[in-house]
Design a protein around this motif. Structure first.
Motif, PDB file in Angstrom:
ATOM      1  N   PRO A 108      -0.602   2.899  10.738  1.00  0.00           N
ATOM      2  CA  PRO A 108      -2.133   2.196   9.619  1.00  0.00           C
ATOM      3  C   PRO A 108      -2.953   3.419   9.589  1.00  0.00           C
ATOM      4  O   PRO A 108      -3.323   4.042  10.403  1.00  0.00           O
ATOM      5  CB  PRO A 108      -2.091   1.509  10.096  1.00  0.00           C
ATOM      6  N   LYS A 109      -3.524   3.710   8.342  1.00  0.00           N
ATOM      7  CA  LYS A 109      -4.624   4.788   8.022  1.00  0.00           C
ATOM      8  C   LYS A 109      -3.485   5.959   7.746  1.00  0.00           C
ATOM      9  O   LYS A 109      -5.005   7.066   7.564  1.00  0.00           O
ATOM     10  CB  LYS A 109      -5.793   4.276   8.322  1.00  0.00           C
ATOM     11  N   ARG A 110      -2.542   6.541   7.875  1.00  0.00           N
ATOM     12  CA  ARG A 110      -2.153   7.331   7.809  1.00  0.00           C
ATOM     13  C   ARG A 110      -1.728   7.426   6.822  1.00  0.00           C
ATOM     14  O   ARG A 110      -0.584   6.574   7.031  1.00  0.00           O
ATOM     15  CB  ARG A 110      -0.479   7.338   8.854  1.00  0.00           C
ATOM     16  N   THR A 111      -1.669   8.829   5.967  1.00  0.00           N
ATOM     17  CA  THR A 111      -0.627   8.210   4.419  1.00  0.00           C
ATOM     18  C   THR A 111       0.275   8.565   4.629  1.00  0.00           C
ATOM     19  O   THR A 111       1.761   8.989   5.769  1.00  0.00           O
ATOM     20  CB  THR A 111      -1.466   9.673   3.514  1.00  0.00           C
ATOM     21  N   ILE A 112       1.578   7.973   3.563  1.00  0.00           N
ATOM     22  CA  ILE A 112       3.056   8.143   3.457  1.00  0.00           C
ATOM     23  C   ILE A 112       3.286   8.058   1.923  1.00  0.00           C
ATOM     24  O   ILE A 112       2.145   7.456   0.498  1.00  0.00           O
ATOM     25  CB  ILE A 112       3.575   6.580   4.239  1.00  0.00           C
ATOM     26  N   ALA A 113       4.432   8.764   1.571  1.00  0.00           N
ATOM     27  CA  ALA A 113       4.478   9.438   0.318  1.00  0.00           C
ATOM     28  C   ALA A 113       5.461   8.450  -0.818  1.00  0.00           C
ATOM     29  O   ALA A 113       6.786   7.820   0.061  1.00  0.00           O
ATOM     30  CB  ALA A 113       4.763  10.801   0.306  1.00  0.00           C
ATOM     31  N   ALA A 128       5.104  -3.140   1.164  1.00  0.00           N
ATOM     32  CA  ALA A 128       5.304  -3.060   2.501  1.00  0.00           C
ATOM     33  C   ALA A 128       4.126  -2.296   2.511  1.00  0.00           C
ATOM     34  O   ALA A 128       3.301  -2.628   4.256  1.00  0.00           O
ATOM     35  CB  ALA A 128       6.619  -1.774   2.479  1.00  0.00           C
ATOM     36  N   CYS A 129       3.561  -0.975   1.911  1.00  0.00           N
ATOM     37  CA  CYS A 129       2.311  -0.616   2.814  1.00  0.00           C
ATOM     38  C   CYS A 129       1.013  -0.733   2.294  1.00  0.00           C
ATOM     39  O   CYS A 129       0.276  -0.976   3.568  1.00  0.00           O
ATOM     40  CB  CYS A 129       1.780   1.452   1.664  1.00  0.00           C
ATOM     41  N   PHE A 130       1.081  -2.154   1.702  1.00  0.00           N
ATOM     42  CA  PHE A 130      -0.404  -2.763   1.615  1.00  0.00           C
ATOM     43  C   PHE A 130      -0.321  -3.818   2.508  1.00  0.00           C
ATOM     44  O   PHE A 130      -1.712  -3.955   2.759  1.00  0.00           O
ATOM     45  CB  PHE A 130      -0.082  -3.835   0.152  1.00  0.00           C
ATOM     46  N   PRO A 135      -1.608   3.512   3.467  1.00  0.00           N
ATOM     47  CA  PRO A 135      -1.984   4.329   2.103  1.00  0.00           C
ATOM     48  C   PRO A 135      -0.759   4.688   1.340  1.00  0.00           C
ATOM     49  O   PRO A 135      -0.048   6.037   2.367  1.00  0.00           O
ATOM     50  CB  PRO A 135      -3.593   4.952   2.952  1.00  0.00           C
ATOM     51  N   MET A 136      -0.589   4.516   0.386  1.00  0.00           N
ATOM     52  CA  MET A 136       0.669   5.027   0.110  1.00  0.00           C
ATOM     53  C   MET A 136      -0.251   6.162  -1.227  1.00  0.00           C
ATOM     54  O   MET A 136      -0.623   6.091  -2.174  1.00  0.00           O
ATOM     55  CB  MET A 136       0.679   3.842  -1.015  1.00  0.00           C
ATOM     56  N   THR A 158       4.280  11.994   6.717  1.00  0.00           N
ATOM     57  CA  THR A 158       4.679  12.943   7.230  1.00  0.00           C
ATOM     58  C   THR A 158       6.753  12.004   6.992  1.00  0.00           C
ATOM     59  O   THR A 158       7.066  11.916   7.506  1.00  0.00           O
ATOM     60  CB  THR A 158       4.809  11.699   8.861  1.00  0.00           C
ATOM     61  N   HIS A 159       6.274  10.664   6.063  1.00  0.00           N
ATOM     62  CA  HIS A 159       7.226  10.035   5.823  1.00  0.00           C
ATOM     63  C   HIS A 159       7.279   9.839   4.425  1.00  0.00           C
ATOM     64  O   HIS A 159       6.404   9.993   3.991  1.00  0.00           O
ATOM     65  CB  HIS A 159       7.085   8.759   6.401  1.00  0.00           C
TER      66      HIS A 159
END
Length: 669
Positions: A108-113, A128-130, A135-136, A158-159
């Protein structure tokens, strides 16, 4: 048609701030029954609309290749009917995907692209991210490799969620430049070879991650849900200048912006079908789709290449997406509407004299009736039914944003497609919200009054000659303030100077656009600071203003006006309309392929003549009219890097691309 007051200055001064009359008591922060984060908003929609259709996709039945006369090979598709996932099915898929991502180590609170085309899986990934407070980070599918690498490195994700096509065409080439990336998840339902990818990179399908998330130990894990002030999205703008910028958008920003937008769309509900084809990485499309889902609409997915029966990827004789879906709502950018306008008007020119005269009489009559507040059912049935069918026949409302829409294109949509075109003004930095015209407002060149979530004020720009003392209406740099104004730029303190906080604690964004406020409180965008060039003799030329005027010329598909401050005249680069240019060539006795015609000095002369006619009719000043033109046989697309995904010109890239032509037109050695 009499115009009633839509907004007024709360300070009593001409520069504002201006507020919508419905919001004079205060701005709307939350307007969705207390649902103050995007995950709560979606859960509420699932409770209300559970088994109703939510997201729709067409099956690809077959693919064929078609060789054009010039040797180019086009891929043509035959598509089936739409099949639908219900609200409950989308919610289950999003929950399993979120739990699967968490099981893979996403925090949580780590960015995913997400670097993917507009499709149902994009929206499922977002939900899913929300849900799990990831944070997307959104990246346009058409960004160049360097820009993608830049965004991924800056956000340190990282993802990454992507598609097989983008993995093979772009991602594979930049993996050595993005060392932080450990997991790649592809959304397609097919097997992928991992040959050529680093062994350290974990590559798997979205389905396998959902299967992992569906295991009881993962599905029942404790979840950290977001709060309104948490970061929801880092949205990378494709940017018309320099490297892409990541705009930080909180949950509360999105909800405030949507509250404002939805208030201007009457009757939004389960009877509506929205067609999604613009990039979901663009704030206009993302907020439009989430707004529709919140109100129980169906969202059917498409693409610019499959939108209509005539689209480039649709096999002749088969149905485009609009015909199959029959949407009632759609968002568009002026480029899309301009294309429809030119397509229909070129067909009108091919009609015989009687048909053409009837069409023109009906068109002019209906336009007058609309301005008086009436409709023309007989004209709609006899003259415009076939035109309306190009977009499925059921569109009741269209929202246009991203750039100014020409009056001729707006009138064309109002008349021929029998639906109001709501013009909007907003930016990624204001969460897409700013102003939207009302459905009953058929005036042109204006973008409406401030939405109930924000205020608009003008800041004097004396250097450019725009002040609150201007007559007949106050003018200045547009500033947007309110709870929809975003948190700033990601890791870019220098650029955050464009964001201000006033004494009352309200955030403002300085847009760089120049606006004019009309007596009824509606805004008109008249210029842009960066588009203003001072010629050698001291005259200021607004490049954007000249372009919007000249785009009305039937010969022009796209145009970039250029001026150098050490020169005394303006020049332009033009992507001509192929059909119109070929007809002009026959008339001028010139033969050859499109590339030959574009390089012919006589054709440049003829196009320049047509440009000057339009410019003179539109009352451009003599110094604003291009003195020389360069014709381009290659269209400008986001893939060429010459325009953004929102179809805005990238002036710096265009200048570099046409440097030799600039030197020729300005007589440099």
């Amino acid at each position: 048609m009499a115009l009633h007051k839509k907004a007024q200055s709360t300070s009593g001064r001409p520069e504002g701030p201006y507020r919508a009359v419905e919001a004079l008591d205060g701005l709307a922060h939350i307007a969705f029954e207390g649902k103050d984060t995007l995950d709560k908003l979606f859960d509420h929609a699932v409770q209300r609309f559970g088994k109703a259709p939510c997201l729709g996709t067409r099956d690809v039945l077959s693919e064929e290749t078609e060789t054009q006369p010039n040797g180019k090979v086009f891929k043509k598709l035959i598509l089936g009917q739409y099949h639908w996932m219900s609200y409950e099915e989308v919610s289950q898929a999003a929950s399993r995907f979120a739990c699967g991502l968490a099981a893979l180590g996403q925090q949580p609170k780590r960015t995913i692209a997400i670097f993917c085309e507009t499709r149902a899986e994009w929206m499922i990934s977002a939900q899913a991210c929300f849900k799990h407070n990831f944070p997307m980070v959104t990246l346009y599918a058409t960004l160049g490799e360097d820009a993608v690498a830049y965004g991924l490195n800056e956000c340190e994700a990282t993802h990454l969620i992507t598609s097989v096509e983008l993995m093979e065409t772009k991602l594979k080439n930049i993996l050595s430049k993005v060392p932080a990336l450990t997991n790649v998840i592809y959304v397609d339902k097919k097997d992928v070879s991992v040959d050529g990818y680093p062994e350290s990179l974990v590559i798997q399908s979205m389905q396998s991650v959902m299967d992992l998330g569906g295991k009881p130990e993962n599905l029942n894990m404790e979840v950290e849900r977001p709060v309104p002030s948490d970061l929801a999205i880092v949205m990378y703008t494709s940017g018309s200048t320099g490297a892409p910028k990541g705009v930080m958008i909180a949950h509360s920003n999105v909800i405030s912006g949507m509250a404002g937008q939805c208030q201007r769309i009457p009757g939004l509900g389960p009877q509506d079908t929205y067609i999604g084809y613009l990039p979901l990485a663009h704030v206009l499309e993302l907020t439009a789709e989430i707004s529709c889902i919140t109100h129980g609409c169906r969202v059917g997915y498409s693409s610019p290449q499959t939108l209509s029966d005539q689209s480039t990827k649709i096999k002749k004789g088969t149905k485009g997406d609009c015909t199959a879906l029959q949407p009632t709502l759609m968002a568009a950018v002026p480029e899309v509407i301009d294309r429809l306008y030119k397509n229909v008007m070129s067909r009108v020119q091919e009609m015989n004299y009687v048909q053409r005269t009837l069409f023109k009489l009906g068109y002019d009559y209906k336009l007058e009736q609309l301005k008086l507040g009436s409709d023309t059912p007989i004209c709609n049935t006899l003259l415009f039914k076939k035109v309306k069918a190009l977009l499925g026949g059921g569109v009741r409302m269209m929202l246009c944003g991203g750039a100014p829409l020409s009056p001729s294109s707006q009138h064309f949509m109002n008349v021929c497609f029998c639906c109001p075109v709501l013009q909007g003004y907003g930016l990624t930095e204001s969460c897409g919200a700013g102003t939207i015209t009302e459905a009953s407002d058929y005036t042109t060149k204006r973008v409406g009054a401030p939405l109930i979530c924000c205020e608009i004020k003008l800041r004097d720009w004396a250097e450019g000659g725009y002040t609150s003392e201007d007559r007949p209406n106050p003018r200045g740099e547009i500033m947007v303030g309110g709870p929809n104004v975003t948190m700033g730029y990601y890791k870019n303190e220098q650029l955050n100077e464009d964001f201000l906080v006033d004494a009352a604690g309200q955030r403002w964004f300085c847009t760089g656009d120049i606006g004019e406020i009309h007596p009824d409180g509606s805004l008109q965008v008249v210029d842009r600071k960066k588009d203003l060039v001072k010629l050698q003799a001291g005259e200021y030329v607004s490049l954007g203003k000249v372009e919007s005027v000249l785009k009305c010329c039937p010969l022009i598909d796209n145009i970039c006006v250029y001026a150098s401050s050490d020169q005394s005249y303006v020049i332009c680069f033009v992507v001509p309309n192929k059909k119109q240019l070929e007809a002009l060539a026959i008339k001028s006795g010139i033969e050859g392929e499109l590339s030959d015609l574009c390089g012919h000095p006589k054709m440049e002369e003829e196009v320049l003549k047509a440009i000057k006619e339009v410019a003179t009719t539109s009352k451009l000043q003599k110094f604003e009219i291009p003195a020389k033109v360069c014709l381009s046989s290659e269209p400008w697309t986001p893939e060429t890097g010459l325009i953004t995904d929102a179809f805005k010109l990238k002036r710096k890239e265009l200048r570099q691309h046409y440097m030799s032509a600039i030197e020729r037109m300005y007589g440099a050695k």
